[in-house]
Design a protein around this motif. Structure first.
Motif, mmCIF file in Angstrom:
data_model
loop_
_atom_site.group_PDB
_atom_site.id
_atom_site.type_symbol
_atom_site.label_atom_id
_atom_site.label_comp_id
_atom_site.label_asym_id
_atom_site.label_seq_id
_atom_site.Cartn_x
_atom_site.Cartn_y
_atom_site.Cartn_z
ATOM 1 N N LEU A 183 8.214 -7.487 45.559
ATOM 2 C CA LEU A 183 7.134 -7.413 46.535
ATOM 3 C C LEU A 183 5.798 -7.801 45.910
ATOM 4 O O LEU A 183 5.567 -7.595 44.715
ATOM 5 C CB LEU A 183 7.041 -6.001 47.100
ATOM 6 C CG LEU A 183 8.235 -5.524 47.930
ATOM 7 C CD1 LEU A 183 8.162 -4.024 48.149
ATOM 8 C CD2 LEU A 183 8.290 -6.261 49.261
ATOM 9 N N SER A 184 4.897 -8.327 46.747
ATOM 10 C CA SER A 184 3.536 -8.661 46.337
ATOM 11 C C SER A 184 2.554 -7.926 47.238
ATOM 12 O O SER A 184 2.773 -7.834 48.456
ATOM 13 C CB SER A 184 3.297 -10.171 46.441
ATOM 14 O OG SER A 184 4.167 -10.888 45.585
ATOM 15 N N PRO A 216 -4.832 -9.220 43.789
ATOM 16 C CA PRO A 216 -4.425 -9.714 42.470
ATOM 17 C C PRO A 216 -3.523 -8.721 41.748
ATOM 18 O O PRO A 216 -3.806 -7.521 41.688
ATOM 19 C CB PRO A 216 -5.760 -9.881 41.733
ATOM 20 C CG PRO A 216 -6.702 -8.946 42.427
ATOM 21 C CD PRO A 216 -6.275 -8.931 43.862
ATOM 22 N N ALA A 217 -2.404 -9.229 41.217
ATOM 23 C CA ALA A 217 -1.464 -8.404 40.466
ATOM 24 C C ALA A 217 -0.737 -9.294 39.473
ATOM 25 O O ALA A 217 -0.489 -10.472 39.761
ATOM 26 C CB ALA A 217 -0.463 -7.728 41.402
ATOM 27 N N PRO A 218 -0.383 -8.771 38.296
ATOM 28 C CA PRO A 218 0.323 -9.575 37.290
ATOM 29 C C PRO A 218 1.616 -10.156 37.853
ATOM 30 O O PRO A 218 2.460 -9.424 38.372
ATOM 31 C CB PRO A 218 0.613 -8.561 36.175
ATOM 32 C CG PRO A 218 -0.410 -7.486 36.356
ATOM 33 C CD PRO A 218 -0.644 -7.400 37.831
ATOM 34 N N VAL A 276 -4.683 1.603 46.396
ATOM 35 C CA VAL A 276 -3.938 1.967 45.191
ATOM 36 C C VAL A 276 -2.454 1.752 45.458
ATOM 37 O O VAL A 276 -1.962 2.025 46.559
ATOM 38 C CB VAL A 276 -4.199 3.429 44.780
ATOM 39 C CG1 VAL A 276 -3.415 3.789 43.519
ATOM 40 C CG2 VAL A 276 -5.687 3.670 44.553
ATOM 41 N N GLY A 277 -1.744 1.268 44.445
ATOM 42 C CA GLY A 277 -0.312 1.067 44.588
ATOM 43 C C GLY A 277 0.361 0.858 43.257
ATOM 44 O O GLY A 277 -0.301 0.665 42.228
ATOM 45 N N PRO A 278 1.697 0.888 43.238
ATOM 46 C CA PRO A 278 2.438 0.683 41.995
ATOM 47 C C PRO A 278 2.492 -0.792 41.610
ATOM 48 O O PRO A 278 2.738 -1.659 42.450
ATOM 49 C CB PRO A 278 3.835 1.215 42.336
ATOM 50 C CG PRO A 278 3.962 1.009 43.816
ATOM 51 C CD PRO A 278 2.585 1.186 44.380
ATOM 52 N N PHE A 322 0.169 2.294 37.935
ATOM 53 C CA PHE A 322 -0.527 2.169 39.208
ATOM 54 C C PHE A 322 -1.805 1.370 39.009
ATOM 55 O O PHE A 322 -2.458 1.461 37.967
ATOM 56 C CB PHE A 322 -0.871 3.549 39.771
ATOM 57 C CG PHE A 322 0.330 4.400 40.064
ATOM 58 C CD1 PHE A 322 1.042 4.232 41.238
ATOM 59 C CD2 PHE A 322 0.753 5.362 39.159
ATOM 60 C CE1 PHE A 322 2.157 5.011 41.512
ATOM 61 C CE2 PHE A 322 1.864 6.147 39.421
ATOM 62 C CZ PHE A 322 2.570 5.973 40.600
ATOM 63 N N VAL A 323 -2.177 0.605 40.032
ATOM 64 C CA VAL A 323 -3.384 -0.215 40.003
ATOM 65 C C VAL A 323 -4.250 0.138 41.203
ATOM 66 O O VAL A 323 -3.742 0.420 42.295
ATOM 67 C CB VAL A 323 -3.033 -1.718 40.016
ATOM 68 C CG1 VAL A 323 -4.253 -2.577 40.335
ATOM 69 C CG2 VAL A 323 -2.449 -2.135 38.668
#
Length: 403
Positions: free
Chosen positions: A230-231, A249-251, A270-272, A277-278
């Motif tokens: 998931l993104s 944005p996420a790695p 906020v999310g995993p 968590f980011v």
């Protein structure tokens, strides 16, 4: 019979980044006991599932399970957090009489809630909505089965309130969907909407929402076509019908945005992501106009244990944020006083495992915070007051810009 209710004053909190480089020590709370009344009816174990607050009123929602496992809905209400009452509930359907209320929102000192119970030949969730009237009676709202159920149903996850109405956030078979209402009683299902629902880019899911200005912000994720992870996504709308999509944005583009709140002129989600968590942050002003938000990564914190990482709650407490997370190690609390830039652990007053029979939720008004927990053995509720969560003298400044 009464339920134990505790009031907590959090003290001794240290800021992140201690001079010796060690991780910040958790906030260490002290306790003071209060009481909640036992709901009327057959004896049983109270079930606490969610909390909300607005306009000087506080609510905890859930149900009661008797010795045979049968359930019924329950609501607790307070105007000061000390003296609690039990509003009269009026279920109207066979399943309504058995539902446990699992999501709540409050607007103009008026409660709305979602309830569910498994039923039917296949044991599928039977979801319904409830609304508090001017007489303080909480009534089930009659609704056709396919408003929340039926062959296209997936989830009705969260309920949020804003200046101009209410929004249920969830998913249908073709992706993210919402249910909108001006009065908290009659909800209109909006599924298959461009940008919000899935399309050739992938299948979407919505997990939470927030009112921003006169519009709405929803967060969730997309499973890209042909992808395996998931993104994170966010959507904005000025009317609940036309939506704009934004990628967070996420790695490697992997992660989920599971909770969102408006605080201090910003919106924070906020999310995993990965093994932790980011937190993401965006300015609230364009979101309030329905424009796509410009998100940036604000900060991160580690997951405290193995297993699937989930953000179960995010609450604005004054200008700070309290996040409730859960992993295989159980539920945890985290606090940020800089809009998600840095986080410190907050000690849980009781250990709460991560299972289908447990829950932790929080609600706040100004600097006053209510924390509730159901550890599978009994219900617990605590208070904190003042700036104790942030510790120190409260002089830490907020970021000058949010995006």
């Amino acid at each position: 019979m009464v339920l134990g209710l505790l009031a907590v004053l959090l003290t001794g909190c240290e800021r992140a980044g201690r001079p010796d480089g060690a991780p910040p020590r958790p906030v260490d709370p002290g306790w003071r006991s209060l009481t909640l009344p036992m709901p009327p009816g057959a004896p049983g174990r109270p079930l606490l599932r969610d909390a909300t607050a607005c306009a000087g009123r506080w609510y905890v929602v859930g149900g009661v399970a008797d010795a045979a496992g049968a359930t019924r809905p329950a609501v607790w209400s307070s105007v000061d957090g000390v003296t609690w009452s039990l509003p009269r509930l009026v279920p109207l359907s066979f399943y309504g009489r058995q539902q446990v209320l699992y999501a709540a929102a409050c607007r103009a000192a008026r409660l709305a809630a979602l309830g569910t119970v498994s039923g039917g030949a296949h044991g599928n969730p039977r979801v319904g909505s409830w609304i508090e009237g001017a007489d303080r009676v909480v009534r089930e709202v009659p609704a056709p089965f396919e408003r929340f159920g039926g062959p296209r149903a997936v989830s009705a996850s969260r309920l949020v309130a804003g200046p101009h109405g209410w929004l249920i956030v969830g998913s249908r078979v073709d992706g993210a969907a919402v249910w909108a209402s001006t009065d908290g009683a009659e909800f209109t299902l909006r599924e298959g909407l461009p940008e919000l629902a899935g399309d050739r880019r992938g299948r979407t899911a919505a997990y939470d929402g927030s009112a921003v200005g006169t519009g709405w912000l929803v967060v969730g994720a997309v499973l890209p076509a042909g992808g395996t992870a998931l993104s994170p996504l966010a959507w904005t709308s000025s009317d609940g019908v036309a939506w704009r999509r934004a990628e967070l944005p996420a790695p490697g583009g992997r992660g989920q945005a599971q909770r969102v709140v408006s605080v201090g002129g910003a919106v924070v989600a906020v999310g995993p992501v990965g093994d932790g968590f980011v937190a993401w942050r965006a300015a609230a002003e364009p979101v309030a106009d329905g424009a796509a938000a410009r998100w940036r990564r604000a900060g991160a914190f580690a997951a405290a244990g193995p297993g699937v990482a989930v953000v179960a709650g995010l609450t604005a407490v004054g200008s700070g944020l309290l996040a409730v997370t859960r992993t295989g190690a159980g539920h945890r609390l985290w606090y940020s006083d800089d809009l998600g830039g840095s986080w410190r652990p907050v000690t849980m007053p009781v250990a709460v495992a991560d299972s289908g029979e447990t829950a932790v939720a929080a609600a706040a008004q100004g600097e006053r915070l209510l924390l509730m927990a159901d550890d599978g053995r009994g219900p617990h509720v605590w208070w904190t007051s003042g700036p104790a969560l942030g510790g120190g003298d409260g002089s830490r400044s907020l970021p000058n810009t949010w995006n």
